[in-house]
Design a protein around this motif. Sequence first.
Motif, PDB file in Angstrom:
ATOM      1  N   HIS A 165       0.821  -1.209   0.000  1.00 54.30           N
ATOM      2  CA  HIS A 165       0.000   0.000   0.000  1.00 54.30           C
ATOM      3  C   HIS A 165       0.861   1.267   0.000  1.00 54.30           C
ATOM      4  CE1 HIS A 165      -3.067  -2.907   1.493  1.00 54.30           C
ATOM      5  NE2 HIS A 165      -3.815  -2.194   0.676  1.00 54.30           N
TER       6      HIS A 165
ATOM      7  N   HIS B 104       1.838   1.726  -3.652  1.00 50.83           N
ATOM      8  CA  HIS B 104       0.775   1.771  -4.658  1.00 50.83           C
ATOM      9  C   HIS B 104      -0.461   2.554  -4.232  1.00 50.83           C
ATOM     10  CE1 HIS B 104       2.739  -1.231  -7.246  1.00 50.83           C
ATOM     11  NE2 HIS B 104       3.078  -1.828  -6.125  1.00 50.83           N
ATOM     12  N   TYR B 105      -0.566   2.925  -2.947  1.00 48.95           N
ATOM     13  CA  TYR B 105      -1.833   3.480  -2.463  1.00 48.95           C
ATOM     14  C   TYR B 105      -1.631   4.683  -1.543  1.00 48.95           C
ATOM     15  CZ  TYR B 105      -6.879   2.772  -1.832  1.00 48.95           C
ATOM     16  OH  TYR B 105      -8.249   2.894  -1.878  1.00 48.95           O
TER      17      TYR B 105
ATOM     18  N   ARG C  70      -5.889  -6.047 -14.914  1.00 53.38           N
ATOM     19  CA  ARG C  70      -4.738  -5.153 -14.935  1.00 53.38           C
ATOM     20  C   ARG C  70      -4.709  -4.376 -16.246  1.00 53.38           C
ATOM     21  NH1 ARG C  70       1.369  -7.405 -15.463  1.00 53.38           N
ATOM     22  NH2 ARG C  70       0.207  -8.696 -16.915  1.00 53.38           N
TER      23      ARG C  70
ATOM     24  N   LYS D  83       1.646  -0.206 -16.113  1.00 53.86           N
ATOM     25  CA  LYS D  83       1.938  -1.354 -15.260  1.00 53.86           C
ATOM     26  C   LYS D  83       2.548  -0.949 -13.928  1.00 53.86           C
ATOM     27  CE  LYS D  83       2.184  -4.970 -18.748  1.00 53.86           C
ATOM     28  NZ  LYS D  83       2.944  -6.119 -19.267  1.00 53.86           N
TER      29      LYS D  83
ATOM     30  N   LYS E  49       1.287   0.808 -11.801  1.00 57.72           N
ATOM     31  CA  LYS E  49       0.226   0.824 -10.787  1.00 57.72           C
ATOM     32  C   LYS E  49       0.059  -0.526 -10.109  1.00 57.72           C
ATOM     33  CE  LYS E  49      -3.703   2.236 -12.248  1.00 57.72           C
ATOM     34  NZ  LYS E  49      -4.838   2.487 -13.173  1.00 57.72           N
ATOM     35  N   TYR E  50       0.690  -1.563 -10.660  1.00 60.90           N
ATOM     36  CA  TYR E  50       0.429  -2.921 -10.203  1.00 60.90           C
ATOM     37  C   TYR E  50       1.716  -3.610  -9.763  1.00 60.90           C
ATOM     38  CZ  TYR E  50      -3.614  -1.756 -13.027  1.00 60.90           C
ATOM     39  OH  TYR E  50      -4.698  -1.113 -13.556  1.00 60.90           O
ATOM     40  N   ILE E  51       1.558  -4.637  -8.932  1.00 62.29           N
ATOM     41  CA  ILE E  51       2.706  -5.459  -8.545  1.00 62.29           C
ATOM     42  C   ILE E  51       3.295  -6.097  -9.801  1.00 62.29           C
ATOM     43  CG2 ILE E  51       3.311  -7.609  -7.366  1.00 62.29           C
ATOM     44  CD1 ILE E  51       1.526  -6.759  -5.090  1.00 62.29           C
ATOM     45  N   ASP E  52       4.621  -6.049  -9.889  1.00 60.46           N
ATOM     46  CA  ASP E  52       5.308  -6.481 -11.111  1.00 60.46           C
ATOM     47  C   ASP E  52       5.582  -7.987 -11.080  1.00 60.46           C
ATOM     48  OD1 ASP E  52       6.665  -6.546 -13.463  1.00 60.46           O
ATOM     49  OD2 ASP E  52       8.538  -5.725 -12.666  1.00 60.46           O
TER      50      ASP E  52
ATOM     51  N   TRP F 142       0.122 -12.477 -12.802  1.00 60.56           N
ATOM     52  CA  TRP F 142      -1.056 -11.744 -13.253  1.00 60.56           C
ATOM     53  C   TRP F 142      -1.840 -12.549 -14.282  1.00 60.56           C
ATOM     54  CZ3 TRP F 142      -3.877  -7.895 -11.620  1.00 60.56           C
ATOM     55  CH2 TRP F 142      -3.329  -6.968 -10.729  1.00 60.56           C
TER      56      TRP F 142
ATOM     57  N   PHE G 273      -4.056  -3.396  -7.029  1.00 61.86           N
ATOM     58  CA  PHE G 273      -2.641  -3.464  -7.412  1.00 61.86           C
ATOM     59  C   PHE G 273      -2.056  -4.863  -7.220  1.00 61.86           C
ATOM     60  CE2 PHE G 273      -2.419  -2.081  -2.935  1.00 61.86           C
ATOM     61  CZ  PHE G 273      -1.480  -2.952  -2.412  1.00 61.86           C
ATOM     62  N   TYR G 274      -2.769  -5.738  -6.484  1.00 56.16           N
ATOM     63  CA  TYR G 274      -2.243  -7.068  -6.176  1.00 56.16           C
ATOM     64  C   TYR G 274      -3.004  -8.196  -6.871  1.00 56.16           C
ATOM     65  CZ  TYR G 274      -6.027  -6.079  -2.953  1.00 56.16           C
ATOM     66  OH  TYR G 274      -7.231  -5.675  -2.429  1.00 56.16           O
TER      67      TYR G 274
END
Length: 643
Positions: free
Chosen positions: A308, A311-312, A425, A430, A432-435, A440, A467-468
């Motif tokens: 978080h 990403h938050y 997603r 990208k 914004k999201y877990i890599d 994914w 994001f997860y």
Amino acid sequence: MKITLKDGSVIEAENGKTVGEVAKNISEGLFRNAVCGKVDGVLVDLSHVLDKDCALEIVTLKDKDGLDVFRHTASHVLAQAVKAIYPTCKLAIGPVIENGFYYDIDFKTPISKDDLGKIEAEMNKIIKGDLPIERFTLSRKDALKMMDNFAEPYKKELINDLPKDAEISFYKQGDFVDLCRGPHLPSTGKIKAFKLTSVTGAYWRGDEKNKMLTRIYGTAFEKKAELEEYLAKVEEAKKRDHNKLGRELGLFMTEEVIGQGLPLLMPKGAKMMQILTRFVEDEEERRGFMLTRTPYMAKNDLYRISGHWDHYRDKMFIVGDENDPDVLALRPMTCPFQYQIYKNGLKSYRDLPCRYAETATLFRKEASGEMHGLIRVRQFTLSDGHIVCTPEQIEDEFRRCLDLSYYFLECLGLKDDVTFRFSKRGKSDKAKYIDNDKAWKETEARMKTILDDLGIDYVEADGEAAFYGPKLDVQIKNVYGKEDTLITLQLDFAAGHSFGMTYIDENGEKQVPFVIHRSSIGCYERTLALLIEKYAGAFPLWLAPVQFKVLSVTERTADYANAVAKELESMGLRPETDNRNEKIGYKIREARLAKVPYIFVVGDKEAQDGTVSVWSRKEGDLGVMKKEDVFAKVLMEDKTKKI
């Protein structure tokens, strides 16, 4: 060149033909109704020149895209009219929204709703003039120079934000020019019926750190009858608007001194919240969820592990100096807290699934322009929960969560009002999201399989995932047609690894569990707002904060009225008495305006016979009934949660 039409047929046309010319060649009627075209899936003007083989769709007002283009042209007419009346104003943006459009404008002198009439009059002049609308492009340098000459700083900022290789296009109608990617109607005279509806404030780009602009809302339709029908619906919606009705019924209030997005639930609203939370918690317990209570805040270390913080963080309230290594933040959700509870002690596969639930007070830093009544607030209460399970248990647990939400929606009378969105997603951002590309793809494929197996009718939405992991959003509209998320069910492939959560499988090996995030009834405040609007404050018996008004005809029957109320209370029901020295007709009218489900009137005859005169909001006058008969009736209605 060969042109493939929407129905699959192929026609031939000379290179250099416009979309409009092709439409005219197909049929005069199609050309008259054409708004724009769609070439290889991209919307274009009717003046767009075709120079190669392509797929072509002629878009009319029967298509959503056509209505959007129609309304977007109306927003340009609005901007032109405003510039004619207020030449010193600065234009920002004027997009299409559901059911209409708006334009954000920076005025030197503020305007109000009283000014909309003269703006509409100017718009009608522009429409009557049937000005041709022409598209042209400029280099970045020339585009900036032109906007500089027009003294339009917001347009310059938008141009500077465009990618370096972006085509910078403008639309001209008469002497008015506006930055726009289009497409538009071929002329202003194509707009038939429009109405400006309201004026509000809006921060530039939705950021409260920026200047407050004036937002003018409007709508447009092909026919006047359609416009009038829509405006009638809006007037009806205003009567049901929870922001108005909830205050009138004494359910909630706001105070500027407390802060925006922080509503106060008054006794009746708080009672409804209590009814809902007890109902949800009891049902969740029956279905195997374990109740937790976790802190409202935590050190940033916890949010760094959960993701978080990265990403938050912009949505979180930080308590203290952000650079302090031990800085605290108010929680935006409970998941990282419940993960710590899971980790307390070794878990076997026999212990799974672990279903945790919490009636959680959460905090999110919503932009001031986004907040609205109880729909979107900064402190809210969520029926939050997380299921830690084995990969084999995911589909069954997901189905159980959905069954639970279906049950709640049915009891509330909202089940037929929701739609479903499979949030995935986004491809473009990208960051914004877990890599973890592989995870994914696998998780999204798994969720799609689950949704298809369950037969859920959903739409897919790129870029709306958490994001997860991907999620199923249960969507619902308020009285104005604006859609919000009511309930979410999310698959999380990352939490088990991030928090070091494990379990011992049947072979004695350590494994990482999967996590399902879910809200069973969603945000209670938002749910309450939707219930106010759906029922216009006339709630079903089991939800009503006051279920019965017991009215004494005279002071002589006050004791009997009190005794009737006490009997109802002893059964767990919620009555109020009215023993005021007022005429009974006046008391009945007041009780009906309060929208209570039942009114019991007791006079000398009823007190003598042990009866009550019953009026039902649903069934009307039921006459005089024995107490035991009416009590049995209402108790059954309450227990079965009859809508």
